[in-house]
Design a protein around this motif. Structure first.
Motif, PDB file in Angstrom:
ATOM      1  N   PHE A  44       0.835  -1.189   0.000  1.00 27.26           N
ATOM      2  CA  PHE A  44       0.000   0.000   0.000  1.00 27.26           C
ATOM      3  C   PHE A  44       0.876   1.248   0.000  1.00 27.26           C
ATOM      4  O   PHE A  44       1.817   1.369   0.783  1.00 27.26           O
ATOM      5  CB  PHE A  44      -0.926   0.002   1.219  1.00 27.26           C
ATOM      6  N   HIS A  45       0.548   2.183  -0.855  1.00 24.26           N
ATOM      7  CA  HIS A  45       1.352   3.382  -1.031  1.00 24.26           C
ATOM      8  C   HIS A  45       0.578   4.603  -0.544  1.00 24.26           C
ATOM      9  O   HIS A  45      -0.650   4.619  -0.525  1.00 24.26           O
ATOM     10  CB  HIS A  45       1.727   3.548  -2.504  1.00 24.26           C
ATOM     11  N   LYS A  46       1.298   5.634  -0.181  1.00 27.72           N
ATOM     12  CA  LYS A  46       0.685   6.913   0.193  1.00 27.72           C
ATOM     13  C   LYS A  46       0.464   7.744  -1.076  1.00 27.72           C
ATOM     14  O   LYS A  46       1.286   7.719  -1.986  1.00 27.72           O
ATOM     15  CB  LYS A  46       1.569   7.666   1.178  1.00 27.72           C
ATOM     16  N   PRO A  47      -0.630   8.494  -1.128  1.00 28.97           N
ATOM     17  CA  PRO A  47      -0.887   9.318  -2.317  1.00 28.97           C
ATOM     18  C   PRO A  47       0.117  10.453  -2.438  1.00 28.97           C
ATOM     19  O   PRO A  47       0.680  10.923  -1.443  1.00 28.97           O
ATOM     20  CB  PRO A  47      -2.302   9.853  -2.073  1.00 28.97           C
ATOM     21  N   ILE A  48       0.334  10.897  -3.668  1.00 30.13           N
ATOM     22  CA  ILE A  48       1.268  12.002  -3.906  1.00 30.13           C
ATOM     23  C   ILE A  48       0.704  13.309  -3.375  1.00 30.13           C
ATOM     24  O   ILE A  48       1.422  14.155  -2.863  1.00 30.13           O
ATOM     25  CB  ILE A  48       1.577  12.109  -5.418  1.00 30.13           C
ATOM     26  N   LYS A  49      -0.608  13.487  -3.476  1.00 33.12           N
ATOM     27  CA  LYS A  49      -1.232  14.715  -2.995  1.00 33.12           C
ATOM     28  C   LYS A  49      -2.470  14.388  -2.183  1.00 33.12           C
ATOM     29  O   LYS A  49      -3.004  13.282  -2.253  1.00 33.12           O
ATOM     30  CB  LYS A  49      -1.593  15.627  -4.167  1.00 33.12           C
ATOM     31  N   ASP A  50      -2.930  15.345  -1.398  1.00 33.01           N
ATOM     32  CA  ASP A  50      -4.100  15.185  -0.547  1.00 33.01           C
ATOM     33  C   ASP A  50      -5.334  14.915  -1.412  1.00 33.01           C
ATOM     34  O   ASP A  50      -5.599  15.635  -2.373  1.00 33.01           O
ATOM     35  CB  ASP A  50      -4.306  16.455   0.287  1.00 33.01           C
ATOM     36  N   SER A  51      -6.066  13.864  -1.078  1.00 29.49           N
ATOM     37  CA  SER A  51      -7.252  13.513  -1.859  1.00 29.49           C
ATOM     38  C   SER A  51      -8.486  14.307  -1.457  1.00 29.49           C
ATOM     39  O   SER A  51      -9.519  14.225  -2.116  1.00 29.49           O
ATOM     40  CB  SER A  51      -7.550  12.016  -1.701  1.00 29.49           C
ATOM     41  N   ASP A  89      -4.560   0.014  -4.105  1.00 26.67           N
ATOM     42  CA  ASP A  89      -3.319  -0.146  -3.334  1.00 26.67           C
ATOM     43  C   ASP A  89      -2.709   1.172  -2.883  1.00 26.67           C
ATOM     44  O   ASP A  89      -1.523   1.232  -2.523  1.00 26.67           O
ATOM     45  CB  ASP A  89      -2.279  -0.949  -4.121  1.00 26.67           C
ATOM     46  N   THR A  90      -3.502   2.235  -2.867  1.00 29.23           N
ATOM     47  CA  THR A  90      -3.050   3.525  -2.370  1.00 29.23           C
ATOM     48  C   THR A  90      -3.869   3.925  -1.152  1.00 29.23           C
ATOM     49  O   THR A  90      -5.112   3.857  -1.184  1.00 29.23           O
ATOM     50  CB  THR A  90      -3.183   4.614  -3.454  1.00 29.23           C
ATOM     51  N   ILE A  91      -3.195   4.286  -0.076  1.00 32.56           N
ATOM     52  CA  ILE A  91      -3.891   4.724   1.136  1.00 32.56           C
ATOM     53  C   ILE A  91      -4.351   6.164   0.911  1.00 32.56           C
ATOM     54  O   ILE A  91      -3.549   7.104   0.943  1.00 32.56           O
ATOM     55  CB  ILE A  91      -2.970   4.642   2.365  1.00 32.56           C
ATOM     56  N   VAL A  92      -5.651   6.341   0.681  1.00 34.49           N
ATOM     57  CA  VAL A  92      -6.173   7.679   0.400  1.00 34.49           C
ATOM     58  C   VAL A  92      -6.651   8.382   1.667  1.00 34.49           C
ATOM     59  O   VAL A  92      -6.881   9.593   1.659  1.00 34.49           O
ATOM     60  CB  VAL A  92      -7.311   7.629  -0.639  1.00 34.49           C
ATOM     61  N   TYR A  93      -6.783   7.623   2.748  1.00 33.85           N
ATOM     62  CA  TYR A  93      -7.129   8.251   4.039  1.00 33.85           C
ATOM     63  C   TYR A  93      -6.611   7.365   5.153  1.00 33.85           C
ATOM     64  O   TYR A  93      -6.737   6.136   5.109  1.00 33.85           O
ATOM     65  CB  TYR A  93      -8.645   8.435   4.175  1.00 33.85           C
ATOM     66  N   GLU A  94      -6.020   7.987   6.180  1.00 35.66           N
ATOM     67  CA  GLU A  94      -5.476   7.248   7.321  1.00 35.66           C
ATOM     68  C   GLU A  94      -5.603   8.128   8.559  1.00 35.66           C
ATOM     69  O   GLU A  94      -5.145   9.268   8.568  1.00 35.66           O
ATOM     70  CB  GLU A  94      -4.020   6.879   7.070  1.00 35.66           C
ATOM     71  N   ARG A  95      -6.228   7.585   9.585  1.00 33.67           N
ATOM     72  CA  ARG A  95      -6.459   8.382  10.801  1.00 33.67           C
ATOM     73  C   ARG A  95      -6.396   7.474  12.023  1.00 33.67           C
ATOM     74  O   ARG A  95      -6.951   6.368  12.028  1.00 33.67           O
ATOM     75  CB  ARG A  95      -7.844   9.030  10.721  1.00 33.67           C
TER      76      ARG A  95
END
Length: 370
Positions: A44-51, A89-95
């Motif tokens: 899982f990857h982090k997005p390049i910019k805020d979604s 496979d991209t983490i678009v939100y994590e809290r």
């Protein structure tokens, strides 16, 4: 009879001492088996910019007062300790809240049950179990002399149509559910279970069905349930950290509480969801058969099973082909195949919201994802 009362009293005392209702920290009071990982693989990857995800979540509280809140506010309002949204496979939100981080263990309750049904599917793939239609007495001969048990199949356990009597009031310290959760002799408890009605008569969701599935896994694998999970799922999926599974006691008679109590990082629960999202295949290796994944994630109302629940997976909304693992306090592993979305949500202490509430919120979030 005196011995039974004493044992029940011990379990009641243990339950009351730790607050009665299960909590995220209970696993610290139980013996554990460690489920080792190998070198972690970061899929899982982090997005390049805020979604800018979830800027408007429409909520209706218990007084039916509608409002819109941000997703960050939503997680705080509902005592969420970890919340992940993964797409392609991209983490678009994590809290994470309440002191939890990405490295924290979260304790699953019933959300673990699909792990157990998956191990059954793998055992069938390997020929250790011939079929889900096999009688359980073929694998648990100690139940042969119990009246009516010769008609219960593995499928009955998977679909909660076994007819085994089980009381499941989480607020009652002498219910079967409390005895299983706090008790220290699950092998004896399983042997003392009785039938309430014939199999294939009625759906009744009960922890004892999954406990018996775990017992079958132990028998056919020739080792512990934790070892089978480690060998067949945890290591092959490149989980990011070891896990633990709570036991009923700390000696050679110990057995995993397979109806609950698997502790792991939230991201590793998401990896299990990814396995199902990809039809049981993990980067070219078939971990569990595609047949088993399709069987588990589609409705099967045979034998008076519920059309919205199969092999310990919740099914629906059917329109989207979605399915989910669900547990106490709004625990969710929600899979939305149409948009390749995985949602993982863990909470603690909030019991007032029905699972349908969470599904409606998830769909609101998904609808905002382009």
């Amino acid at each position: 009879m005196i011995f039974f009362i004493c044992c029940s009293s011990c379990n009641v005392f243990r339950s009351l001492r730790h607050g009665g209702i299960p909590s995220q920290s209970d696993y610290k009071h139980f013996a554990q088996r460690v489920i080792a990982n190998e070198a972690p693989v970061y899929y899982f990857h982090k997005p390049i910019k805020d979604s800018h995800l979830g800027t408007k979540i429409g909520l209706v509280n218990r007084d039916f007062n509608g409002t819109n809140v941000s997703l960050d506010s939503f997680t705080t309002l509902h005592k969420t300790i970890s919340f992940l949204i993964i797409r392609n496979d991209t983490i678009v939100y994590e809290r994470y809240n309440k002191g939890y981080t990405s490295n924290s263990f979260v304790s699953s309750f019933s959300m673990v049950k699909p792990f157990v049904s998956t191990l059954i599917g793998i055992a069938i793939d390997e020929g250790k179990i011939k079929s889900e239609n096999d009688l359980i007495i073929d694998y648990l001969p100690e139940f042969k002399n119990k009246i009516g048990w010769d008609k219960i199949t593995i499928k009955n356990l998977l679909q909660h149509t076994s007819g085994i009597r089980f009381t499941d009031n989480k607020l009652n310290p002498v219910s079967d559910n409390a005895e299983f959760y706090w008790g220290d002799n699950l092998r004896e408890k399983m042997l003392n279970l009785k039938l309430e009605y014939p199999p294939n008569t009625k759906f009744k969701y009960s922890s004892e069905n999954t406990m018996l599935l775990g017992y079958i896994i132990e028998k056919v694998s020739g080792g512990t349930i934790s070892n089978y999970l480690e060998d067949k799922i945890w290591k092959p999926l490149g989980m990011e950290a070891p896990a633990t599974w709570s036991l009923d006691r700390d000696d050679d008679k110990a057995i995993e509480k397979t109806f609950c109590c698997l502790q792991a990082r939230a991201i590793d629960f998401a990896k299990f969801g990814r396995l199902y999202l990809n039809g049981g295949n993990w980067n070219g290796k078939q971990i569990v058969s595609k047949r088993w994944v399709e069987l588990s994630t589609h409705s099967d109302p045979s034998g008076n099973n519920k059309h919205f629940y199969n092999n310990n997976w919740g099914i629906g909304p059917l329109k989207y082909g979605s399915y989910f693992a669900v547990g106490l306090f709004g625990q969710y592993l929600y899979i939305y195949p149409e948009k390749k979305i995985i949602i993982v949500r863990f909470g603690d202490a909030e019991t007032s919201y029905h699972p349908n509430y969470w599904q409606e919120v998830f769909l609101q979030i998904i609808d905002q994802m382009k």
